[in-house]
Enzyme design. Structure first.
Site, mmCIF file in Angstrom:
data_model
loop_
_atom_site.group_PDB
_atom_site.id
_atom_site.type_symbol
_atom_site.label_atom_id
_atom_site.label_comp_id
_atom_site.label_asym_id
_atom_site.label_seq_id
_atom_site.Cartn_x
_atom_site.Cartn_y
_atom_site.Cartn_z
ATOM 1 N N LYS A 35 45.553 50.191 35.823
ATOM 2 C CA LYS A 35 45.113 51.060 36.969
ATOM 3 C C LYS A 35 46.486 50.874 38.272
ATOM 4 C CE LYS A 35 42.803 49.040 40.466
ATOM 5 N NZ LYS A 35 43.276 47.953 41.101
ATOM 6 N N HIS A 43 41.331 44.315 34.370
ATOM 7 C CA HIS A 43 41.305 42.597 33.916
ATOM 8 C C HIS A 43 39.926 42.061 34.127
ATOM 9 C CE1 HIS A 43 42.035 42.330 38.425
ATOM 10 N NE2 HIS A 43 41.600 41.182 38.320
ATOM 11 N N GLU A 61 36.366 39.634 48.390
ATOM 12 C CA GLU A 61 37.856 38.932 48.494
ATOM 13 C C GLU A 61 37.953 38.389 50.002
ATOM 14 O OE1 GLU A 61 40.823 40.533 46.003
ATOM 15 O OE2 GLU A 61 39.924 42.355 46.718
ATOM 16 N N HIS A 102 36.616 48.277 38.302
ATOM 17 C CA HIS A 102 35.985 46.882 38.117
ATOM 18 C C HIS A 102 34.611 47.037 38.212
ATOM 19 C CE1 HIS A 102 40.061 45.626 38.107
ATOM 20 N NE2 HIS A 102 40.517 45.528 39.476
HETATM 21 C C1 BG6 Z 1 42.915 44.395 41.422
HETATM 22 C C2 BG6 Z 1 42.915 45.147 42.884
HETATM 23 O O1 BG6 Z 1 42.734 45.354 40.585
HETATM 24 O O2 BG6 Z 1 42.058 43.424 41.797
HETATM 25 C C3 BG6 Z 1 43.348 44.315 44.110
HETATM 26 O O3 BG6 Z 1 43.919 46.339 43.062
HETATM 27 C C4 BG6 Z 1 42.402 43.075 44.121
HETATM 28 O O4 BG6 Z 1 42.948 44.974 45.435
HETATM 29 C C5 BG6 Z 1 42.267 42.423 42.647
HETATM 30 O O5 BG6 Z 1 42.951 42.114 45.115
HETATM 31 C C6 BG6 Z 1 41.192 41.313 42.550
HETATM 32 O O6 BG6 Z 1 41.376 40.793 41.142
HETATM 33 P P1 BG6 Z 1 40.949 39.263 41.274
HETATM 34 O O7 BG6 Z 1 40.870 38.821 39.508
HETATM 35 O O8 BG6 Z 1 41.847 38.250 41.991
HETATM 36 O O9 BG6 Z 1 39.242 39.241 41.637
#
Ligand code: BG6
Length: 499
Positions: A158, A188, A226, A250
């Site tokens: 993405k 992911h 986050e 996600h």
């Molecule tokens: C990404 C987003 O896909 O996922 C980010 O673009 C975000 O903005 C990130 O910080 C969060 O991923 P994780 O694995 O750290 O929760």
């Protein structure tokens, strides 16, 4: 137990020889995620001797330069205890570098000669860790230069479009040169341990499936919180916002996995067919109900776990922006299984802490045989913790141990995976990168899923514009704007506060 014993050798099967070509090989994603992930797989003995990793970008570099870059990347992004000098040496010896102008002519013949210089039929994967605006161009170049063999895979990530029309255009551009079974669209979140455990819990146990429906489930919450802010991504993020950045992919993927019907097999297309049905059954949100079912927020100055922080506009360096850094949504799925069960979604930056979880709250017991003195009977809850501290907690009522009569107590059956099994948690990319080589698309998004998610998200974006719904401010370090609390409390429920 010694660190050594936390490797996953016994469960890791070596994959077939491959060449991984990383476009954007000198970039941020390669440095932070891709090279460390491949290193870990090498350390666990999963990479065959012949496997090669080829960094590609426009910058002129030698193999030696690239190996030095990779060594620095490993130092910065692999835990000290996991850095074995012999494995580092073996891993960097697999690395090569070629300077290729992705949009021009230079370097392509060298890349082709390099890849063709091994046994025919070797698996080759092109990972496009570059701007999505050139995904289509690179796909076309790979085809025009004769680099796409039967065993070639393309990996993209993405943002896959910024609305339905642009996502379709991107998918079309790629489909001109690659079959769908060659395209690996990474989300992911699907590579995270707990997400896969959701499938195990639901379909490898008899306990959950009979109660996994509106008769027994009161509601579901999905929180992806986050503590970081904008970081260095202003250019991308301010044009995207939390709905596009997190929910379209996600959170909707997590929702689809919670809600899907049992697939006929644990097989990529069977799973993806069922996810697609969920995404297509989402109740539309449009200008008639968007103000009631969604909340937008934008962080202002406040605190983070590391101290005082600035607000979004200051981070951005602009006086004005209507981009949301927080979104909460009450979603519903129009199916027999889920009718009337709200799925509350929320995600945001600069929230109290980094915590992602799926919380399934079951209905109250229909009738209590206990009198008031035994204590309050709370609703059963299944909490799937994605990060940090992956694990599952099933909250139950039990009798408070010991003498003194019947008193009830709410306790979790707690399975914190790292402690329970004493394993290192692989990063999502470790699993995903090798699933590409195995040709296993179960944890990757199919074209129609991406488009179905946009079909639901597009009207929300449009109606925010139509009714001019601006983001509400929220102080950094809190759980988001007050509207988010109101969204769920209106229904007599509260957000589950992550531990
Ligand atoms: C990404 C987003 O896909 O996922 C980010 O673009 C975000 O903005 C990130 O910080 C969060 O991923 P994780 O694995 O750290 O929760």
């Amino acid at each position: 137990m010694r660190n050594q014993d936390k490797r996953m050798n016994s469960q890791s099967l070596a994959v077939d020889p491959f060449d991984y070509v990383l476009f954007g090989g000198g970039g941020d994603l390669a440095e932070r995620k891709l090279l460390p992930a491949l290193y870990h797989r090498d350390r666990d003995g999963q990479l065959p001797a012949e496997a090669r990793v080829i960094g590609v970008s426009r910058t002129a570099r030698t193999d030696e330069d690239y190996r030095a870059f990779a060594q620095e990347a490993l130092k910065a992004h692999v835990a000290v205890g996991d850095l074995d000098s012999d494995v580092v040496a073996r891993f960097v010896s697999r690395l090569h570098y070629l300077s290729v102008d992705a949009l021009g002519e230079s370097g392509w013949d060298e890349l082709k000669a390099f890849l063709d210089g091994v046994e025919p039929g070797r698996i080759r994967a092109f990972y496009l860790a570059v701007s999505p605006t050139i995904f289509g161009d690179i796909a076309a170049k790979l085809a025009a230069k004769g680099l796409v063999t039967e065993q070639t895979r393309l990996v993209i990530e993405k943002p896959l479009g910024r609305d339905l029309a642009s996502a379709k255009a991107l998918n079309d551009a790629i489909a001109t040169h690659f079959r769908e079974d060659q395209v690996f669209r990474i989300d992911h979140y699907l590579g995270k341990e707990t997400v896969q455990n959701l499938m195990a819990l639901r379909f490898a146990n008899v306990l959950y499936e009979p109660v996994w429906n509106s008769n027994f489930i009161d509601h579901v919450q999905i929180t992806v919180a986050e503590s970081v802010g904008l970081e260095s991504r202003a250019g991308y993020y301010d044009k995207a916002g939390a709905l596009r950045d997190m929910v379209q992919n996600h959170l909707l993927q997590l929702l689809a996995l919670v809600a899907l019907e049992p697939p006929a097999a644990f097989e990529a297309n069977a799973i993806r067919d069922e996810k697609l049905k969920v995404l297509r059954a989402l109740k539309p949100i449009d200008e008639r109900n968007v103000g009631h079912l969604t909340v937008r927020g934008q962080y202002s100055a406040g605190a983070s776990p590391d101290g005082a922080v600035k607000g979004y506009l200051d981070d951005l360096g602009e006086a004005q922006s209507d981009t949301e850094t927080f979104v909460a949504i009450k979603a519903e799925i129009n199916t027999w299984r889920w009718a009337g069960v709200p799925f509350y979604l929320r995600t945001g930056k600069r929230l109290t802490k980094r915590a992602s979880e799926i919380v399934v709250t079951f209905r109250p017991i229909p009738y209590s045989i206990f009198d008031d003195s035994t204590g309050h009977i709370a609703q059963n809850r299944l909490v799937l913790r994605l990060q940090p501290g992956e694990g599952v907690k099933q909250w139950l009522m039990i009798k408070n141990p010991g003498p003194g009569g019947m008193r009830l107590r709410y306790v979790p059956l707690d399975m914190t995976f790292a402690e329970a099994f004493n394993v290192r948690h692989p990063d999502a990319y470790e699993r995903l990168l090798l699933d590409v080589i195995r040709g296993n698309q179960s944890l990757f998004m199919r074209r129609d899923e991406v488009e179905a998610a946009w079909e639901w998200v597009d009207p929300i974006l449009q109606s925010w514009g139509e009714i001019d719904l601006k983001p509400q401010g929220y102080t950094s370090g809190t759980w988001g704007p007050s509207g988010s609390i109101a969204l769920i409390e209106r229904d007599g429920r509260t957000w589950h506060e992550p531990d």
